[in-house]
Design a protein around this motif. Structure first.
Motif, PDB file in Angstrom:
ATOM      1  N   GLN A 171       0.835  -1.206   0.000  1.00 31.25           N
ATOM      2  CA  GLN A 171       0.000   0.000   0.000  1.00 31.25           C
ATOM      3  C   GLN A 171       0.870   1.256   0.000  1.00 31.25           C
ATOM      4  O   GLN A 171       0.577   2.222  -0.701  1.00 31.25           O
ATOM      5  CB  GLN A 171      -0.930   0.014   1.220  1.00 31.25           C
ATOM      6  N   ALA A 172       1.948   1.226   0.786  1.00 30.25           N
ATOM      7  CA  ALA A 172       2.860   2.373   0.841  1.00 30.25           C
ATOM      8  C   ALA A 172       3.513   2.609  -0.513  1.00 30.25           C
ATOM      9  O   ALA A 172       3.647   3.758  -0.957  1.00 30.25           O
ATOM     10  CB  ALA A 172       3.922   2.144   1.920  1.00 30.25           C
ATOM     11  N   LEU A 173       3.909   1.539  -1.183  1.00 26.62           N
ATOM     12  CA  LEU A 173       4.544   1.682  -2.493  1.00 26.62           C
ATOM     13  C   LEU A 173       3.579   2.321  -3.492  1.00 26.62           C
ATOM     14  O   LEU A 173       3.950   3.249  -4.215  1.00 26.62           O
ATOM     15  CB  LEU A 173       5.022   0.318  -3.000  1.00 26.62           C
ATOM     16  N   VAL A 174       2.342   1.843  -3.528  1.00 24.01           N
ATOM     17  CA  VAL A 174       1.340   2.410  -4.436  1.00 24.01           C
ATOM     18  C   VAL A 174       1.144   3.898  -4.128  1.00 24.01           C
ATOM     19  O   VAL A 174       1.147   4.735  -5.034  1.00 24.01           O
ATOM     20  CB  VAL A 174       0.011   1.625  -4.336  1.00 24.01           C
ATOM     21  N   ARG A 175       0.999   4.241  -2.855  1.00 21.96           N
ATOM     22  CA  ARG A 175       0.780   5.640  -2.461  1.00 21.96           C
ATOM     23  C   ARG A 175       1.986   6.503  -2.823  1.00 21.96           C
ATOM     24  O   ARG A 175       1.849   7.584  -3.395  1.00 21.96           O
ATOM     25  CB  ARG A 175       0.497   5.733  -0.959  1.00 21.96           C
ATOM     26  N   GLU A 176       3.180   6.043  -2.468  1.00 23.48           N
ATOM     27  CA  GLU A 176       4.386   6.834  -2.720  1.00 23.48           C
ATOM     28  C   GLU A 176       4.602   7.096  -4.213  1.00 23.48           C
ATOM     29  O   GLU A 176       4.960   8.202  -4.606  1.00 23.48           O
ATOM     30  CB  GLU A 176       5.618   6.147  -2.125  1.00 23.48           C
ATOM     31  N   LEU A 177       4.410   6.076  -5.045  1.00 22.43           N
ATOM     32  CA  LEU A 177       4.633   6.271  -6.481  1.00 22.43           C
ATOM     33  C   LEU A 177       3.546   7.148  -7.101  1.00 22.43           C
ATOM     34  O   LEU A 177       3.810   7.884  -8.054  1.00 22.43           O
ATOM     35  CB  LEU A 177       4.759   4.934  -7.196  1.00 22.43           C
ATOM     36  N   ARG A 178       2.343   7.124  -6.539  1.00 20.78           N
ATOM     37  CA  ARG A 178       1.289   8.040  -6.980  1.00 20.78           C
ATOM     38  C   ARG A 178       1.688   9.478  -6.625  1.00 20.78           C
ATOM     39  O   ARG A 178       1.588  10.379  -7.457  1.00 20.78           O
ATOM     40  CB  ARG A 178      -0.040   7.684  -6.306  1.00 20.78           C
ATOM     41  N   GLU A 179       2.152   9.687  -5.368  1.00 19.71           N
ATOM     42  CA  GLU A 179       2.522  11.033  -4.926  1.00 19.71           C
ATOM     43  C   GLU A 179       3.762  11.561  -5.637  1.00 19.71           C
ATOM     44  O   GLU A 179       3.800  12.719  -6.054  1.00 19.71           O
ATOM     45  CB  GLU A 179       2.784  11.041  -3.413  1.00 19.71           C
ATOM     46  N   GLU A 180       4.798  10.725  -5.759  1.00 19.48           N
ATOM     47  CA  GLU A 180       6.083  11.177  -6.294  1.00 19.48           C
ATOM     48  C   GLU A 180       6.130  11.247  -7.810  1.00 19.48           C
ATOM     49  O   GLU A 180       6.840  12.074  -8.365  1.00 19.48           O
ATOM     50  CB  GLU A 180       7.224  10.262  -5.816  1.00 19.48           C
ATOM     51  N   LEU A 181       5.405  10.326  -8.482  1.00 18.41           N
ATOM     52  CA  LEU A 181       5.539  10.209  -9.933  1.00 18.41           C
ATOM     53  C   LEU A 181       4.233  10.345 -10.705  1.00 18.41           C
ATOM     54  O   LEU A 181       4.248  10.384 -11.936  1.00 18.41           O
ATOM     55  CB  LEU A 181       6.173   8.853 -10.288  1.00 18.41           C
ATOM     56  N   GLY A 182       3.093  10.366 -10.007  1.00 23.74           N
ATOM     57  CA  GLY A 182       1.806  10.503 -10.676  1.00 23.74           C
ATOM     58  C   GLY A 182       1.376   9.271 -11.452  1.00 23.74           C
ATOM     59  O   GLY A 182       0.653   9.380 -12.440  1.00 23.74           O
ATOM     60  N   ILE A 183       1.821   8.081 -10.995  1.00 24.45           N
ATOM     61  CA  ILE A 183       1.451   6.841 -11.683  1.00 24.45           C
ATOM     62  C   ILE A 183       0.753   5.889 -10.723  1.00 24.45           C
ATOM     63  O   ILE A 183       0.930   5.971  -9.515  1.00 24.45           O
ATOM     64  CB  ILE A 183       2.689   6.127 -12.295  1.00 24.45           C
ATOM     65  N   GLU A 184      -0.049   5.017 -11.312  1.00 23.59           N
ATOM     66  CA  GLU A 184      -0.651   3.922 -10.562  1.00 23.59           C
ATOM     67  C   GLU A 184       0.136   2.668 -10.913  1.00 23.59           C
ATOM     68  O   GLU A 184       0.368   2.403 -12.102  1.00 23.59           O
ATOM     69  CB  GLU A 184      -2.120   3.742 -10.927  1.00 23.59           C
TER      70      GLU A 184
END
Length: 143
Positions: free
Chosen positions: A47-60
């Motif tokens: 869950q943290a990985l999904v959230r972090e990559l959404r916040e940092e890179l704008g990807i799902e």
């Protein structure tokens, strides 16, 4: 006291690995890493990985397997890495990064990786498809 987990993604696309260049803090700026961030209370690492990559890179992304190993960061923090594939979006450096690069198996060492990321990057590169090994041919179809 247990170490706080920092998750990172070995993000793959078309046989390439995504590298992100840090813009902060000053002592890390200009060096490259696998993108990710700190696990928050109540979150699973995925869950943290999904959230972090959404916040940092704008990807799902869809997290895959955990890359074996655990790497110490600064005191009290440990890095754990998962493979991931992009489900939607085009990666952009939104937070903590000023550039992104897709690296092939042959290019992986063309950037100045953060020292603690190197062992994880080597493991991630081992999981990239080798461009010199052709895919298995498809079985002929019977008519």
């Amino acid at each position: 006291m247990t170490d706080r987990v920092v998750v990172a993604g070995a993000v793959y696309d078309q046989g390439r690995l995504l590298a992100a260049r840090r813009s902060a803090p000053p002592e890390l700026a200009g060096r490259w890493e696998l993108p990710g961030g700190k696990l928050e209370p109540g979150e699973t690492p995925r869950q943290a990985l999904v959230r972090e990559l959404r916040e940092e890179l704008g990807i799902e992304v869809e997290p895959g397997e955990r890359i074996p190993g655990e790497w110490p960061l600064r005191p009290g923090y440990v890095l754990r890495v998962w493979t991931a594939r992009v489900l939607s979006g085009e990666p952009r450096p939104l937070q903590d990064h000023d550039a992104l690069r897709w690296l092939s198996r042959r290019e992986w060492d063309s950037v100045d990786w953060l020292d603690q990321d190197v062992p994880a990057v080597i493991e991630a590169v081992r999981r990239l498809p080798d461009p010199d090994i052709p895919s298995a041919p498809e079985a002929p179809t019977r008519t």
